[in-house]
Design an enzyme around this catalytic site. Structure first.
Site, PDB file in Angstrom:
ATOM      1  N   LYS A  21       0.799  -1.151   0.088  1.00 27.92           N
ATOM      2  CA  LYS A  21      -0.011  -0.089  -0.028  1.00 27.92           C
ATOM      3  C   LYS A  21       0.975   1.434   0.103  1.00 27.92           C
ATOM      4  O   LYS A  21       0.655   2.165  -0.809  1.00 27.92           O
ATOM      5  CB  LYS A  21      -0.837  -0.230   1.353  1.00 27.92           C
ATOM      6  N   ARG A  92      -3.076   2.724   8.598  1.00 32.04           N
ATOM      7  CA  ARG A  92      -3.558   1.478   8.090  1.00 32.04           C
ATOM      8  C   ARG A  92      -2.020   0.626   7.950  1.00 32.04           C
ATOM      9  O   ARG A  92      -0.812   0.903   7.676  1.00 32.04           O
ATOM     10  CB  ARG A  92      -3.786   1.860   6.647  1.00 32.04           C
ATOM     11  N   MET A 103      -5.065  -7.498   8.537  1.00 30.82           N
ATOM     12  CA  MET A 103      -4.589  -6.708   9.577  1.00 30.82           C
ATOM     13  C   MET A 103      -5.356  -5.297  10.097  1.00 30.82           C
ATOM     14  O   MET A 103      -6.208  -5.272   9.141  1.00 30.82           O
ATOM     15  CB  MET A 103      -2.900  -6.296   9.162  1.00 30.82           C
ATOM     16  N   ARG A 332      -3.512  -1.185  -6.573  1.00 29.72           N
ATOM     17  CA  ARG A 332      -2.594  -2.436  -6.675  1.00 29.72           C
ATOM     18  C   ARG A 332      -3.124  -3.324  -7.875  1.00 29.72           C
ATOM     19  O   ARG A 332      -4.436  -3.330  -8.357  1.00 29.72           O
ATOM     20  CB  ARG A 332      -2.873  -3.324  -5.246  1.00 29.72           C
ATOM     21  N   HIS A 448     -15.942  -9.030   0.940  1.00 34.70           N
ATOM     22  CA  HIS A 448     -14.655  -9.886   1.558  1.00 34.70           C
ATOM     23  C   HIS A 448     -14.887 -11.546   0.788  1.00 34.70           C
ATOM     24  O   HIS A 448     -13.907 -11.888   0.252  1.00 34.70           O
ATOM     25  CB  HIS A 448     -14.938 -10.109   2.971  1.00 34.70           C
ATOM     26  N   CYS A 831       7.113 -39.384 -18.030  1.00 40.09           N
ATOM     27  CA  CYS A 831       5.694 -39.856 -18.108  1.00 40.09           C
ATOM     28  C   CYS A 831       5.102 -40.386 -16.910  1.00 40.09           C
ATOM     29  O   CYS A 831       4.109 -41.075 -16.864  1.00 40.09           O
ATOM     30  CB  CYS A 831       5.679 -41.091 -19.164  1.00 40.09           C
TER      31      CYS A 831
END
Lengths: 884, 884
Positions: A21, A92, A103, A332, A448, A831
């Site tokens: 971030k 943040r 977090m 992002r 979410h 194989c």
């Protein structure tokens, strides 16, 4: 060491130090985008903090204060200012790898009770009070661990008949603030009335959140190193909840579900921060903004294009509109479905933004694998009980489970479950990871559940608002239908449909981009891909999926067919070569037809046929079954049959082995009973001749299994090549063909130079080679001790899934070196099952393997892995996709 | 290329060209011994002859004629001379390796009918006529393949009541010659009356005899190369049958049965050539000559000593006395019993004739092995039915078989048979090779049966004249006792005794020289010898046989004892760690006592103890047996027992494996159930501490089985060393100990550097390593396909008997190199069965193995092999013993 970077001091390459971030906020700032100013405390500080909390904070805080002073200067607002619009900040987390929602974050830091009138003066009273309410609630829960506040808040709303937060007026907020303050008191806690103290405690909380349980679990699932730590971003607040000209939202530069090139996202008017992601209110589509706030939309669209070109990948952006002004809070690389991944990569390539190698590296083999998962049959007639949002494509079938912990437990045991929740939050991560798919009643395409499911490649249907979930009594209902815990449902994440019971699945439809991508991959690859296929159907599928030939055609399955098994058994119980020959003569035309069809499907590509391999007792019934047959036949006085089964019983007993894996099988059979192999080779060449005469190219490769001694291959090859030549001469036909051997016994690797003298190709049977090199009988080991070994880190991976490069791989390397020392054009393939495993393919490429062969359904995966291996180990540097 | 060498042109080193006999005749000639003159046609000529008979003879014969002319000059006699004593010659085969009696010989070549009066004039008529009779008989049979002559001769003697040849007078001989000539006519054959023609045909016959069946069989048994060919020796005849002052005989410079230093042998007066070896007349002992012909005896004794000093080994000589004059016809290193071999080698060393290294090389490991064979208990009370000559020591028990072919057939199938014959001849070689021993009614200590049996190390009793053999009705009788074919007898070749039925056998008594030899060997060896021993009894035996420690003490057998097995089973069926611990606590004192006793026997030498290795199901009864126990207990209403066995049944089922060899065993057990290993280590150290406190040195080595991963040994070793240290601390004792690992999984060899970090020693488990490297389950492979592979030369040897140096050996080499790359003092041993195999020991020495460990009974063999390996690969050149 610099502990704090202002956004204009960093850039996107500093993500290890500044977190994802922080690095992206810096990059955006330097791109001249409207980013509220702020600074980042580095991950290094986090590491220091985790080993020495108080010492680190002592050194950190003076620097933080200096940075706040600088921030105050830049933005023209001040902490604790009761005369002007005061400075509030967000605090943040931001790790080097994306860990969405794992977090902590605290918003509105810097607001105190005494500042409410000031804030109100420069905005409005309701906003000022709501901001304080939010701070009390978030700080209380996150920093002070007062877990009851949300409940109190929900209680209040329910009691006062208010559904949405925006329905609360100033008097409501006043009462809620009172209730919160009382609850603080009950816990013996208080909200510091000093902004700096709030900030300090928030920073500590974010640092500590690196080690909370759900973050640890997430790191385990995604293999994120434990010692990276998180950065802390302190940024001036802008307010999406200031008024009705304010909003907060999330947007993707392309559709993360389909990959389509449109601005895609959602926003909530008059809302703050986490309201969108948390899925509490179902937001508006970004498309609506075009009509309502055309200027803002236009600005966002331009920023979106700029960011995508800059990052060369689809972006997932967070933005806030404060009183009509747009701010960018985050960008992002966006998580996406497998389908979107392929579409986006090929589109970006066609748009000239990335090159072919970058395109190939951009899509992961896991994504290709997901695309090959079966889908719900579109002709399936049963009606879904409900339709939600198609948040993550694919079909999933499983037992309904309402509790994440239970879902995790059952999933661990191998049970197929579908997690059903009103909504999900970061605490559900373990349960999600072990479910087949997820169904939620609330939340949008960026909720979410949707984001996490897409990231994990699991089917998800979200926001199916018609379902009513009763968590206490463990059922959900849709109209009259009641579905209880442990009932089976099917969900289709591609359409949003939910079915009761098991639906019919069919192979997936693959997009045109899928094949474009793989065709480009093939051009790059320097290691080929063939398929393991024993039947014409498999061969056909393999060809469709782009296999350049068959690397392993096992002939034993051909003898297992119902009408053939009795003849095979006749051959096995024969006492003389002559009796055996009679049975073999019956099998010959059947095998010939098998090979004819397979050659036909392969249209001239090489077909590597392995001669009979398994121990003969595998073709006989179990002894207790033979005994029953004898009894039956005796009862009915069928003497001939009694005799036949008695003979079979004797044979079964004499063929019994202590360790059949290491017994009388492979070329050992072919040496003691050469007539079996001779029949097979005759069938192969007669089939080839037939097709050749029909004008089709055909390229048979004969492969001898389980060779460990030079003499074995010498004897077998000489005899069989004689048969081959004879068939060709009889028919006056000339054909390309090769003789080769499996390398699957450790000894074969050691004497590969001697074996290579007699063959034109090697094919590693990595399954057996792994069994013998480790001394693991797969059947026994995977049931008895490998799970324990994996859990306790004695083994880092299951060597039957990923090739053991340290042991088995070294033997393979030796075999290739020795083999090519006497025959430098020796062709070498793999194989075993590892032929379809990307990690194993990469290793194979590095040791000089020419091709891998895997099951038809893994051919696309292998093709991509082959190209990626080639690129990774080529000298050309290709910029890899950032971790998403 | 020189085709013909006169005896004075050659020497003993030219045996490959001149054959053993030719080379030794040359050597004796050059030593000045009385050797009748002659020449040798080389083995090279034989090879030419075998590929081009007529072309070679065409070139050869002119050279032969020249050589005869030269020979005539040297001896002063001429071919075809009817005025003086004419020249007669012997034509004898002689290969580079001794192949006694396998190829052809023709005597008296050059005699024609017209020369009889001349020969008679210079000797006597009877001699002249007998010589012609012999030529007719030998030439007829050998050169012209008239097989009936011997029968006619025997018929005549029987009919005329003559037992021995010497009883025949001139008129008898005249009649026999007539009968022979008639039989020649019946076959359309005749004896050439030209000496050169006789010689030519005789030479061709000898060449051809290289490829007769019995010679081929002999070469196969003794590994003599097919392409060596035989030389032909043409030598002037001297006549042991000229008169009563003539004789022919065989003598050894020492007793070939015991090794005692005395002239030993036999002679026949008035007899020729093969009469002694063929065993037709039982000859006189050489000792009798001392009294009868003292001068000749003295001369022979001196020659004997000269030859032995010259050849530095015991000699086997052939001589002829012609009218009182001694001639030497042959000398070679004598075949001898194992007992004699040890005695002679040590005596020659003590006499200063050979050095220590030569002594060690002189005795073969096969001989040491034979000395360790069991012997007839001297306290055995049953009386033998007969006593013959003790021609080759050792005891043999088996079924009486009268026919060599049948003996060979049954022997091949693994049946134990004893060949019983009136006498044996070279045609019996295959039957002899596959019998346990041989018993003959006729023949002396140097008869065919005696010589061959000694060479093969098989017990032999010969010349047991009291037995009457009825070949037609297939029985033999001694007085009243009748023994039929397939009855079991025992023979004792050390005493000459023959018993009906099976005798009791006891371990052998070993001579003082045996131990002297091995002690000297130990001083030379640079690779040590330990023993595999699981019990105090084994440990004691190992110590007696000179093992310097125990290289493998398997602990599982300790759990198999009757009183312990139920406790072990209790441990296995335990469901919890606590239940398991209760059973382990009961086992602890038992194991401790085992280890205490073993340490005690080993008197401070290292004892390598392997922790529990086999899969747990090996300790449970078979499922059908448990089922029976359940039924029984149910019937008798013993509920507790029903429950116990039901639990056991469940456990047995859950422990069942498809390939137990590659399953849940070895350290895999110890990792999943660490408490088992912990108990064992505690028992080991408590035992060691106890002995230490009693003042004895003790040196425990802990060995972890089946390690294939670095983590396995890391985890196991750390836990167990903790236990060891704890026991030592508890007792306040300090002890030398080591931790090590088996290397028996191929992967362990490849990652040996990683494993070596955690251990002080490696011990190769070559049995399992061979199984996994080849992919052969020993139980299955040896029953199913290894015999076929050996017969058909797919395998040159059974890899479970001789280490596969090409495959398994290379892995071992890798393991040692990698292991020592991180720990250069890493100790390396072998504890598989190969540890007792001389060839494998030699290989082990070359790759740097420190010691081998084998079963106690093979320790002496291993000690000798260890010394021989050291000598062979040392820089010092040691003259090896010639092929005997």
């Amino acid at each position: 060491m610099k502990w704090i970077y202002f956004f204009d001091e960093g850039n996107a390459n500093m993500r290890l130090l500044l977190g994802g971030k922080g690095a992206n906020l810096a990059e955006m700032t330097n791109l001249g985008l409207p980013v509220p100013p702020g600074f980042t405390i580095t991950t290094e500080v986090c590491k220091l903090y985790l080993s020495d909390p108080s010492g680190t904070m002592e050194k950190l805080m003076p620097q933080v204060k200096n940075s706040i002073a600088e921030l105050e200067k830049r933005i023209g607002r001040k902490f604790n200012d009761d005369t002007n619009m005061p400075l509030l900040v967000s605090v943040r987390s931001g790790a080097p790898a994306s860990m969405p929602g794992m977090m902590d974050t605290i918003l509105n830091v810097g607001l105190t009770k005494k500042l409410i009138p000031t804030l109100s003066k420069f905005t409005n009273l309701r906003f000022a009070m709501d901001s304080y309410r939010r701070l009390l609630q978030m700080f209380g829960k996150t920093v002070l661990s007062i877990q009851t506040l949300e409940e109190i808040f929900d209680e209040y709303k329910k009691h006062n008949n208010k559904k949405l937060d925006i329905e609360l007026d100033t008097s409501d907020l006043e009462k809620i603030i009172e209730l919160f303050e009382k609850e603080y008191e009950n816990h013996g806690k208080f909200l510091p009335q000093d902004p700096i103290e709030q900030l300090k405690m928030s920073i500590e909380t974010v640092f500590n959140s690196w080690n909370n349980e759900r973050a640890k679990e997430y790191r385990r699932i995604y293999n994120i190193p434990e010692d990276w730590g998180t950065a802390v971003n302190v940024q001036a607040m802008v307010f999406g909840n200031m008024n009705d000209k304010s909003a907060t939202g999330v947007a993707f530069t392309r559709n993360p579900s389909t990959g389509e090139k449109v601005l895609y996202g959602e926003y909530l008017v008059n809302a703050q921060g986490e309201d969108v992601v948390a899925g509490i209110r179902t937001p508006q589509s970004i498309i609506e903004m075009r009509d309502k706030w055309p200027e803002t939309f236009e600005q966002l669209l331009k920023i979106s294009e700029k960011l995508e070109r800059h990052y060369k990948d689809m972006q997932d952006m967070e933005f806030t509109v404060e009183d009509g002004k747009l701010y960018m809070l985050q960008t992002r690389n966006g998580k996406r479905t497998a389908q979107a991944s392929v579409k986006i990569a090929t589109d970006l390539y066609k748009e000239g933004i990335i090159n072919a190698e970058e395109m190939v590296m951009r899509v992961s083999t896991e994504e290709i694998e997901k695309l090959l998962h079966p889908q719900v049959d579109p002709n399936y007639k049963v009606k879904p009980i409900v339709k939600g949002l198609n948040a993550s494509p694919g079909a999933a079938i499983g037992k309904v489970i309402f509790d994440s912990k239970l879902a995790a437990e059952l999933g661990e045991k191998g049970e197929k479950v579908i997690l059903v929740r009103p909504e999900t939050n970061p605490d559900d991560i373990a349960g999600l990871a072990r479910s087949q798919g997820v169904l939620t009643a609330r939340g949008g395409m960026t909720s979410h559940a949707a984001v996490v499911a897409r990231g994990m490649g699991k089917p998800a249907v979200v926001g199916a608002e018609e379902i009513n979930i009763n968590l206490k009594e463990k059922y959900f209902s849709v109209k009259e239908t009641i579905v209880r815990e442990m009932d089976i449902i099917s969900i289709d994440g591609s359409t949003g449909a939910v079915y009761v019971g098991e639906v019919k699945l069919i192979p997936p439809t693959l997009s045109k981009e899928f094949f474009e991508l793989l065709d480009t991959a093939d051009k790059i690859s320097q290691i080929g891909v063939k398929a393991n296929a024993d039947t014409p159907e498999d061969a056909k599928k393999a060809f469709e999926y782009g296999a350049k030939g068959i690397g392993l055609c096992r002939t034993e399955h051909m003898f297992m067919a119902e009408e053939r098994l009795p003849i095979m058994q006749e051959m096995i119980i024969a006492n003389t070569k002559e009796e055996r020959q009679i049975a073999l003569d019956k099998l010959l035309p059947m095998q010939r037809e098998d090979f004819y069809q397979i050659f036909k499907e392969m249209k001239g590509y090489p077909v590597v046929i392995r001669l009979l391999d398994p121990p003969l007792h595998e073709f006989l019934p179990k002894e207790e079954i033979i005994n029953k047959k004898i009894e039956e036949a005796k009862k009915q006085d069928r003497k001939e049959e009694v005799e036949k089964y008695q003979k079979m019983l004797e044979k079964a007993e004499s063929l019994k082995e202590a360790n059949p894996m290491l017994g009388f099988r492979g070329c050992r059979l072919g040496i003691v009973y050469p007539e079996i192999n001779e029949m097979q080779v005759r069938a192969i060449f007669e089939a080839a001749v037939k097709l050749h005469k029909e004008g089709q190219k055909v390229n048979p490769h004969i492969m001898v299994p389980l060779v460990g001694l030079q003499k074995e291959i010498e004897v077998v090859k000489e005899k069989l090549e004689e048969v081959a030549k004879k068939v060709l001469q009889e028919n006056n036909v000339n054909l390309e063909y090769k003789f080769g051997t499996m390398i699957e016994v450790p000894r074969a690797c050691l004497v590969a130079n001697k074996i290579a003298e007699y063959v034109e190709f090697f094919s590693f049977g990595t399954n057996d080679l792994t069994q013998m090199t480790f001394g693991y009988s797969r059947d026994d080991a995977e049931a008895k001790f490998i799970p324990y070994y994996l859990e306790n880190n004695i083994l880092t991976h299951n060597p039957f899934q990923n090739l053991d490069t340290e042991g088995v791989g070294q033997l393979m390397k030796t075999a290739i070196e020795r083999g090519r020392s006497v025959k430098n054009n020796l062709e070498v393939g793999i194989c075993g099952e590892h032929g379809g495993d990307p990690k194993s393919i990469e290793f194979a490429y590095t040791i000089g393997v020419d091709y891998v062969s895997c099951s038809p359904f893994r051919v696309p995966v292998a093709r991509l892995a082959a190209a990626q291996s080639t690129i990774k180990h080529s000298k050309k540097e290709v910029k890899l996709a950032e971790t998403r």
